[in-house]
Design a protein around this motif. Structure first.
Motif, short mmCIF file in Angstrom:
data_model
loop_
_atom_site.label_atom_id
_atom_site.label_comp_id
_atom_site.label_asym_id
_atom_site.label_seq_id
_atom_site.Cartn_x
_atom_site.Cartn_y
_atom_site.Cartn_z
N LEU A 1 43.97 -36.66 5.85
CA LEU A 1 44.99 -36.97 6.86
C LEU A 1 46.30 -37.41 6.22
O LEU A 1 47.39 -37.07 6.71
CB LEU A 1 44.47 -38.06 7.81
CG LEU A 1 43.43 -37.61 8.84
CD1 LEU A 1 42.96 -38.80 9.67
CD2 LEU A 1 43.98 -36.52 9.75
N CYS A 2 46.23 -38.16 5.15
CA CYS A 2 47.45 -38.58 4.46
C CYS A 2 48.20 -37.38 3.89
O CYS A 2 49.43 -37.34 3.91
CB CYS A 2 47.11 -39.57 3.34
SG CYS A 2 46.66 -41.20 3.94
N ASP A 3 47.45 -36.40 3.42
CA ASP A 3 48.08 -35.18 2.91
C ASP A 3 48.73 -34.40 4.06
O ASP A 3 49.87 -33.92 3.93
CB ASP A 3 47.04 -34.32 2.20
CG ASP A 3 47.65 -33.06 1.60
OD1 ASP A 3 48.61 -33.17 0.82
OD2 ASP A 3 47.17 -31.95 1.94
N LEU A 4 48.04 -34.30 5.19
CA LEU A 4 48.60 -33.60 6.35
C LEU A 4 49.83 -34.32 6.88
O LEU A 4 50.77 -33.69 7.39
CB LEU A 4 47.55 -33.49 7.46
CG LEU A 4 46.36 -32.56 7.21
CD1 LEU A 4 45.38 -32.66 8.37
CD2 LEU A 4 46.82 -31.12 7.03
N ALA A 5 49.85 -35.66 6.77
CA ALA A 5 50.96 -36.44 7.30
C ALA A 5 52.28 -36.13 6.61
O ALA A 5 53.35 -36.33 7.19
CB ALA A 5 50.65 -37.93 7.19
N THR A 6 52.22 -35.65 5.38
CA THR A 6 53.46 -35.30 4.67
C THR A 6 54.01 -33.95 5.12
O THR A 6 55.12 -33.58 4.74
CB THR A 6 53.22 -35.26 3.15
OG1 THR A 6 52.27 -34.23 2.84
CG2 THR A 6 52.68 -36.60 2.66
N GLN A 7 53.22 -33.23 5.96
CA GLN A 7 53.63 -31.88 6.35
C GLN A 7 53.79 -31.72 7.87
O GLN A 7 54.29 -30.69 8.32
CB GLN A 7 52.58 -30.86 5.87
CG GLN A 7 52.21 -30.98 4.41
CD GLN A 7 50.94 -30.22 4.09
OE1 GLN A 7 50.76 -29.07 4.52
NE2 GLN A 7 50.04 -30.83 3.35
N HIS A 8 53.35 -32.72 8.64
CA HIS A 8 53.34 -32.57 10.09
C HIS A 8 53.91 -33.81 10.78
O HIS A 8 53.79 -34.93 10.28
CB HIS A 8 51.92 -32.33 10.61
CG HIS A 8 51.29 -31.08 10.08
ND1 HIS A 8 51.52 -29.84 10.63
CD2 HIS A 8 50.44 -30.89 9.03
CE1 HIS A 8 50.83 -28.93 9.96
NE2 HIS A 8 50.15 -29.53 8.98
#
Length: 410
Positions: free
Chosen positions: A139-146
């Motif tokens: 989720l932290c990785d997705l948060a940088t893109q969405h």
């Protein structure tokens, strides 16, 4: 001085230097970069504040407050709800080092952090620690893109990525719990306002709401183009109100559960002179309605007319057999194809079968005495302020009657 205090002093001094600086002199490129940098710095500063909040229970105890959020409220620097929301986030970050690190580095925002913690909290409680760690990192990785809104939707499918072997069963269990909670909270109240209007307030499960919405859309669709008398298109809420009324009239009597030893039925009580005239009122349950409305309902709804003669003596308790049969409806749809009012194109599927010679006056329930009318024109047919004109084509024209005032007659 503690390092955190030194940092706060340095930030305060740096902001003081920029207090009179005018951003108008920044180039477009520099403004864009500065806006993004400030948002990143704000996230870092908020993380620092949350970190201190999470460790500040002793501050609350100094004044006997329940927690540091209540202390902030007492200091009159925050409203209660935002202060407690911030404290909950601060405590949640204590157990999520990856989320906290992302916030501290300015890679994600506070809004992202809340979505991530909510997504992790929604996972099954018995998940292994390593699965939770993978979920947090993902989720932290997705948060940088969405954006946060998009991230929340992605979080709903988190198990499919980090633990696909249990995702289906966990989702089914989550849906079951959600449905149970929805049914437990469901409520519906019907309040009579005493001015001819009734308010219906409901909180119902999502699936029930979707079914009702679909049905109302179906009934309202052919009336979307209907115009008010001033030429304006009728608003959606008005269309849905009319659709709801038509939906209730289409409920078959034989499909309703028994109630009080008999199939549920609505009885309309009406004096015989009102049934035959264009004036007067009838009683539908405990509610008074115009006699014209009662006559209209007699065409289509499973309404039982209780006809009274002189001295309110009962003359006849009618039966629903006055209604047109399904076979007759099919024949009318083939014959008429749409509403028979002049110029009306509402399709036959959405029309009522109307007795040309009213059933209340002895008119037979057969095809030679029947015509399809949409809900709008069916009301006009039973409205005493309108006259019905049969055109050579067989269609109907409705025209408001000329009202002669008392002043004109004098």
């Amino acid at each position: 001085m503690h390092q955190i205090q030194t940092t706060v002093v340095a930030i305060d001094a740096a902001l003081s230097q920029a207090v009179d600086a005018n951003p108008i002199f920044l180039s477009t490129t520099d403004k864009a970069a500065t806006i993004l940098d400030l948002r990143r710095l704000r996230a870092r500063l908020e993380e620092l504040e949350l970190r201190v909040l999470a460790s500040a229970q002793d501050v609350a105890e100094e004044i006997g407050a329940r927690d540091v959020a209540s202390w902030l409220v007492a200091q009159e620097v925050a409203d209660s709800r935002p202060a407690h929301v911030a404290l909950a986030l601060a405590r949640g970050l204590e157990g999520r080092p990856v989320v906290r690190a992302g916030l501290a580095a300015g890679r994600i925002s506070v809004e992202h952090a809340r979505v991530i913690l909510d997504g992790l909290a929604a996972l099954p409680e018995d998940l292994p620690a390593e699965v939770l760690d993978r979920a947090e990192a993902h989720l932290c990785d997705l948060a940088t893109q969405h954006r946060p809104t998009d991230l929340r939707r992605l979080a709903n499918h988190l198990l499919e990525i980090v633990a696909p072997e249990i995702a289906e069963a966990a989702e089914a269990e989550a849906i079951r719990r959600l449905e149970e909670a929805a049914h437990a909270k469901a409520t519906l109240t019907i309040s009579d306002h005493g001015n001819g209007m009734t308010r219906i307030h409901a909180l119902i499960p999502e699936a029930v709401g979707e079914r009702l919405h679909t049905l109302l859309e179906a009934f309202a669709q052919p009336r979307v183009a209907a115009l008010e008398t001033d030429g304006k298109v009728r608003p959606r809420n008005r269309l849905f109100a009319d659709a709801f009324a038509q939906l209730l009239e289409c409920v078959p009597g034989d499909g309703v559960p028994a109630h009080g030893g008999d199939t549920t039925a609505v009885i309309v009580t009406i004096p015989i002179e009102y049934l035959h005239s264009e004036l007067g009122i009838a009683q539908l349950g405990d509610t008074n309605v115009p006699a014209g409305e009662a006559r209209r309902l007699a065409c289509t709804a499973a309404i039982i007319p209780y006809v009274l003669g002189g001295q309110s003596e009962p003359l006849d308790l009618g039966r629903a057999r006055r209604l047109f049969s399904p076979a007759q409806h099919k024949a009318l749809k083939i014959r008429d194809r749409h509403c028979r009012a002049e110029g009306c194109t509402v399709p036959a599927t959405w029309c009522d079968a109307h007795h040309e010679n009213p059933w209340s006056r002895g008119g037979p329930t057969d095809l030679t005495n029947a015509a399809l009318l949409c809900g709008h024109h069916h009301r006009k047919a039973h409205d005493p302020t309108y006259e019905t004109i049969r055109l050579p084509s067989g269609d109907y024209r409705y025209r408001r009657k000329i009202q002669t005032s008392l002043h004109a007659r004098r």
